[in-house]
Design an enzyme around this catalytic site. Sequence first.
Site, PDB file in Angstrom:
ATOM      1  N   ASP A 203       0.804  -1.219   0.000  1.00 57.10           N
ATOM      2  CA  ASP A 203       0.000   0.000   0.000  1.00 57.10           C
ATOM      3  C   ASP A 203       0.844   1.281   0.000  1.00 57.10           C
ATOM      4  O   ASP A 203       1.836   1.386   0.738  1.00 57.10           O
ATOM      5  CB  ASP A 203      -0.856  -0.024   1.281  1.00 57.10           C
ATOM      6  CG  ASP A 203      -1.816   1.132   1.406  1.00 57.10           C
ATOM      7  OD1 ASP A 203      -2.813   1.143   0.671  1.00 57.10           O
ATOM      8  OD2 ASP A 203      -1.558   2.025   2.237  1.00 57.10           O
ATOM      9  N   GLU A 267       1.728  -0.391  -4.800  1.00 57.28           N
ATOM     10  CA  GLU A 267       0.859   0.740  -5.120  1.00 57.28           C
ATOM     11  C   GLU A 267       1.640   2.035  -4.963  1.00 57.28           C
ATOM     12  O   GLU A 267       2.013   2.426  -3.861  1.00 57.28           O
ATOM     13  CB  GLU A 267      -0.364   0.811  -4.196  1.00 57.28           C
ATOM     14  CG  GLU A 267      -1.294   1.955  -4.613  1.00 57.28           C
ATOM     15  CD  GLU A 267      -2.176   2.498  -3.500  1.00 57.28           C
ATOM     16  OE1 GLU A 267      -3.300   2.927  -3.805  1.00 57.28           O
ATOM     17  OE2 GLU A 267      -1.757   2.512  -2.338  1.00 57.28           O
TER      18      GLU A 267
HETATM   19  C1  GLC Z   1      -4.045   3.341  -0.350  1.00 58.16           C
HETATM   20  C2  GLC Z   1      -5.320   2.544  -0.218  1.00 58.16           C
HETATM   21  C3  GLC Z   1      -6.386   3.445   0.335  1.00 58.16           C
HETATM   22  C4  GLC Z   1      -5.962   3.923   1.694  1.00 58.16           C
HETATM   23  C5  GLC Z   1      -4.599   4.604   1.624  1.00 58.16           C
HETATM   24  C6  GLC Z   1      -4.000   4.772   2.991  1.00 58.16           C
HETATM   25  O1  GLC Z   1      -4.131   4.314  -1.319  1.00 58.16           O
HETATM   26  O2  GLC Z   1      -5.664   1.960  -1.427  1.00 58.16           O
HETATM   27  O3  GLC Z   1      -7.627   2.802   0.401  1.00 58.16           O
HETATM   28  O4  GLC Z   1      -6.904   4.809   2.212  1.00 58.16           O
HETATM   29  O5  GLC Z   1      -3.660   3.870   0.888  1.00 58.16           O
HETATM   30  O6  GLC Z   1      -3.552   3.558   3.502  1.00 58.16           O
END
Ligand code: GLC
Length: 523
Positions: A203, A267
Site C-alpha cells: 500500500d 501501489e
Molecule cells: C491506499 C489505499 C487506500 C488507503 C490509503 C491509505 O491508497 O488503497 O484505500 O486509504 O492507501 O492507507
Amino acid sequence: MTDRGREWWKTGVIYQIYPRSFQDSDGDGVGDLAGIESRLDHLVDLGVDAVWISPFYPSPMADFGYDVSDYTGVDPLFGTLEDFERLIAAIHARGLKLLLDFVPSHSSDQHPWFQASRSARDDPKRDWYVWRDPAPDGGPPTNWIAEFGGSTWDWDDATEQYYLHSFLPEQPTINWRNPAARAAMLDAIRTWFDRGVDGFRVDAIEHAAPDPEKGDNPVDPDWDGGGGPARAHLGAASKHQPEVFRVVDEMRRLAERYDPPRLLVGEAYGRLEEVVRYYGAEGLHGFQLPFNFLLIGAEWDPRVIAGLVEAYEAALPEGAWPNWVLGNHDRHRIASRAGRAQAGVAATLLLTLRGTPTIYQGDELGMENVEIPPDRVQDPWEKRVPGQGLNRDQVRTPLAWDGTAHGGFTTGAPWLPMDLRPAVTVEAQRGDPASMLNLHRRLLRLRRAEPALTLGDYRTISVDDASFRFARSHGSRRIGVALNLSDRPRPVDLNGATLLSTTGDDALTGDLAPNEGRVVALD
Ligand code: GLC
Ligand code: MG
C-alpha cells in the site's frame, strides 16, 4: 533477479476482494473471511488466478483497515486466524494464489507501537514514528498537506511535538529509517509468507519514507484542482524519497528467499517515470509489478488510451513485466467512468493488453458507482473533504449474488447501500450469455488458450477518434483487437476469423457494432 522460468503472475490474472463487501457470513452486514471462503467457486468459475484481499488485520477502522493496529492478526469483524488458515487452504486447494495487503507507510494510532511512541520523548519506540519540533513560528514543521486534507502534522499536547501522518491523523507514519521499526515491519511480512501467502499488494509505498529535513513541498503549477487538496503540492520532500527504494529492495530480497519467490505488487501513484522506478533502479531490486494506474482515471477516448499504452510500453525498463488496472476500492467504477455501454469494451481492453490485469470485485458484473445519501457516508476522505467527488463508498458497495434480500450478501443490514438492479447479480448474469460476467469468463478462457494474449508482443495498428486497434503476436500467431469506443458502427479493419465479440455473438463479422470490442485471429 535470477530467471527461474516463467512466473505464474506473468500469465495470471489478479482479482481484488474488498472484504467488507464481498460476502457476509454472520449477519453483521460486513463481509468476512468465512464469507469469502463460501464464494470461492465464483472465482474459479470466472477463471482468475489470484486473489488479493484488502486489509483484514485488527484495526479501529478509521480508514477501513488501512489503519492497522496489529500487522499479524485478524480483526474479529472479519474472523479469526483459524478462519484465515481455512481460507488459504481452500484457496490453494482450488489452484488459486493468495495476495494480502501490506500497509507499510503508517500504522493505526491505536497500534501499541504508537501508543508507546507517544507516551514519552524518551520511550524506546519514540523514534519508530516521525516526531518533530514546531517550526520557529510554532506551526507545523513543514507545509505538507495530508492526502485526506489538512496538515500532515498533528500536535501532541503531552509530549509537545508534532507527529507525521500522510493520510488521517489516526494513521501515523512509521519511521523506516529506525532499524528496530524496520525489522519489526519486515518480520510482519515474513510471518504471512511463512503462513503460506503468495505475495502482497503493498500500500501507498511512495509515502513510506518522507524526509522532513528537505523542508516544504513546492506548489504544483499544473494542478487542475482535482484529486483532493494534497494535489496542490508536488511531493518533492514527502513522496518517492530515495529511502523508499531501499525499503522496497529489502522487501523484495525477503520475497526472493522463498521458493517460489513471493510476488510484490506495489501501489505508487506518480508520474510514469516515477512509477517505473519501482521495478528497481540504481542497482536496487524493485517490485515485480508496480501498479500501472495510467488508465484508472484516464479520459475514455481512443487516442488518449492508445497514447497511454504506447507511453507505458516505451517507459518500461528492460525485463519489466507490464500490468493494467481499470478500477479499485479508491477510484470511480469503470462502468461509471466509461459509461454502461462501454463496460464490455473496457473489459476487453483490460484483458487483452500486454501485462497482468487486476480486476476489481464487481467490475465483472458491470457494477457502477452507487450514490451514497449524506447520512450514510462512511469514507473518512469524503467526511474531511466533502463534495469533491472523492467519496470512495460509491465503489465499495457490497456485491449482489442473487435476487434474495440484500442480494444474498448479508442476512443483516449491509454497511453501505447496495446496487440492487436485478441484472447486476452473479446469479442473473450466469444464465445470460451476453452478460458482463460471461464476457469476462470468455475473455479469461481465451487468454488462457492463446499465449499471444499473455506472452505476445504489443503493437498499435490504428487509432482514430472513435476506435482503437492493436495486435498481439507470439511466434506465428497474431491476434488483433478492435475496440469501438463510440455508439455508431465502425470498420473493423482487421482480416481474420472472429474469436470473441462483446456482443455475445462470437461469429460476428463485418463492421464493428456500436460499443463493440472484437478479438480476431489475424490471417
Ligand atoms: C491506499 C489505499 C487506500 C488507503 C490509503 C491509505 O491508497 O488503497 O484505500 O486509504 O492507501 O492507507
Ligand atoms: Mg460479517
